[in-house]
Write an enzyme that holds these catalytic residues in place. Structure first.
Site: not given
Length: 407
Positions: A153, A179, A190, A276, A402, A407
């Site tokens: 992702t 992932k 995870t 991230e 985040n 969107s």
């Protein structure tokens, strides 16, 4: 034990495929399939979040109540979490599509999803994806690699690991893919991890090996302190290596556990390093603890500290934040006996000794902290127990990713 190239297709008898089903993402693959030529013993660990996604409930039933599993189907983009009866029916329809296409029992089909919470999955696209992947199943390392890419992702890189070792004169392989980049603070594993092996082992010992290993691997990872609704690690063993079945905790079992630990550790570290927005893997080692529990508590407290993570991003040897995080962890220790080091490829430096600064060079510390993998080592001088936790730095990009994830 030999480290080899590969992932879920490294072990004998396992195949993989991927496809662009258009579930949420456009212009990229978003579904993966892992298939064993023969039925497997299956083990699993799952999220401790009370809010559990439909695939978690589906997989728990198969792992706990069915004798075998043979297929894993995973989609990215939509998590199928908080989707009610419709979400669970989607798992069932996906399994039925796989059963029909692959001629397997639907109760041997495991499913997994990752992505946005609350959206319903388009069942027709999932079924079409299953039909598209089945004829493309391949045991090549490339097929496994493409599957690892399809389940991503916000991950920036695919995550794979594999090893080989010998049991009873037979070569045994353990390989896996995972992932995970955000919403990572596992209390068992995870977000999604799939490990395959051709070892011949009882279902009971397979589950015990996995359950014990997640404590020192995936459980020691944190990116942002959020435990996902979809956390799942599945371990399939098809026995095709031909070794004598492992039915007791002997040397063969310990050899398997060592290999499993290596694969899971590598995958866990890849998740932490690809957090991230992250620019660095942050590893925290507690040494000299009087118990494993004490070391785990201290290491996880430091690796999850937002202030410490921000300091790592700034390459700032702000050791007070580390000592502070240890202090509020709930574990008892004497802060006036703590030695602290920073280490990376650029070198190692002692920052504090017996709780006070060593008068270290800030320039040298900054150089060490400027690498893409940084370790903090705290010696609390109370015993001989250790623990290691993995996380990452906290950057501006984490908030950007985040703030508009849906969107």
């Amino acid at each position: 034990m030999n480290i080899i190239t590969g992932g879920v297709t490294a072990a004998k008898g396992f195949q993989a495929a991927s496809t662009a089903a258009g579930i949420k993402y456009q212009g990229r693959t978003d579904m993966a399939m892992v298939y064993s030529e023969v039925p497997c013993k299956a083990a699993g660990t799952f999220t401790t979040n009370i809010v559990k996604a439909a695939p978690v409930k589906w997989d728990q039933d198969i792992v706990y109540n069915q004798p075998e599993a043979q297929v894993i189907i995973c989609n990215s983009g939509i998590a199928n979490a908080c989707t009610g009866k419709e979400g669970f029916e989607c798992c069932k329809e996906t399994a039925l599509a796989a059963a029909k296409t692959l001629k397997v029992d639907p109760d041997s089909v495991l499913v997994a999803s990752t992505g946005v919470i609350g959206m319903q999955l388009p069942v027709q696209k999932l079924a079409a994806g299953v039909e598209a992947m089945a004829p493309e199943l391949d045991g090549s390392l490339e097929a496994g690699n493409q599957a690892a890419k399809a389940i991503m992702t916000t991950d920036t890189v695919e995550k794979e690991a594999a090893v080989q070792f010998e049991i009873g004169g037979k070569t045994v392989t353990v390989g896996g893919m995972c992932k995970g980049s955000g919403m990572i603070h596992p209390n068992m594993c995870t977000m999604l991890g799939f490990v395959t092996t051709d070892v011949n082992i009882s279902k009971e010992l397979l589950q015990e090996a996995l359950s014990q290993d997640v404590k020192d691997t995936y459980n020691m990872v944190s990116v942002d302190g959020d435990t996902s609704t979809n956390d799942t690690v599945l371990l399939l063993a098809n026995g095709m290596a031909g070794n004598p079945e492992i039915t007791e905790k002997n040397e063969d079992y310990r050899a398997f556990c060592q290999a499993l630990n290596y694969v899971n550790t590598q995958l866990a570290k890849k998740i932490a390093g690809d957090g991230e927005g992250a620019t660095a893997l942050f590893e925290v080692k507690i040494i000299g603890a009087e118990s494993k529990e004490q070391a785990v508590t201290l290491s996880k407290s430091v690796v999850t500290s937002s202030l410490t993570k921000a300091a790592i991003y700034g390459h700032d040897a702000n050791w007070g934040r580390i000592l502070c995080a240890m202090g509020y962890s709930g574990a008892q220790f004497d802060p006036e006996k703590v030695d602290l080091y920073f280490e990376s490829r650029a070198g190692k430096i002692k920052i504090i000794e017996n709780g006070v600064s060593t008068g270290y060079s800030e320039d040298e510390a900054t150089k060490i902290l400027s690498e893409d993998a940084v370790t903090a080592i705290a010696d609390i001088k109370m015993g001989d127990c250790t623990a290691t936790a993995w996380g990452c730095d906290l950057t501006y990009d984490y908030v950007k990713i985040n703030a508009d994830y849906r969107s």
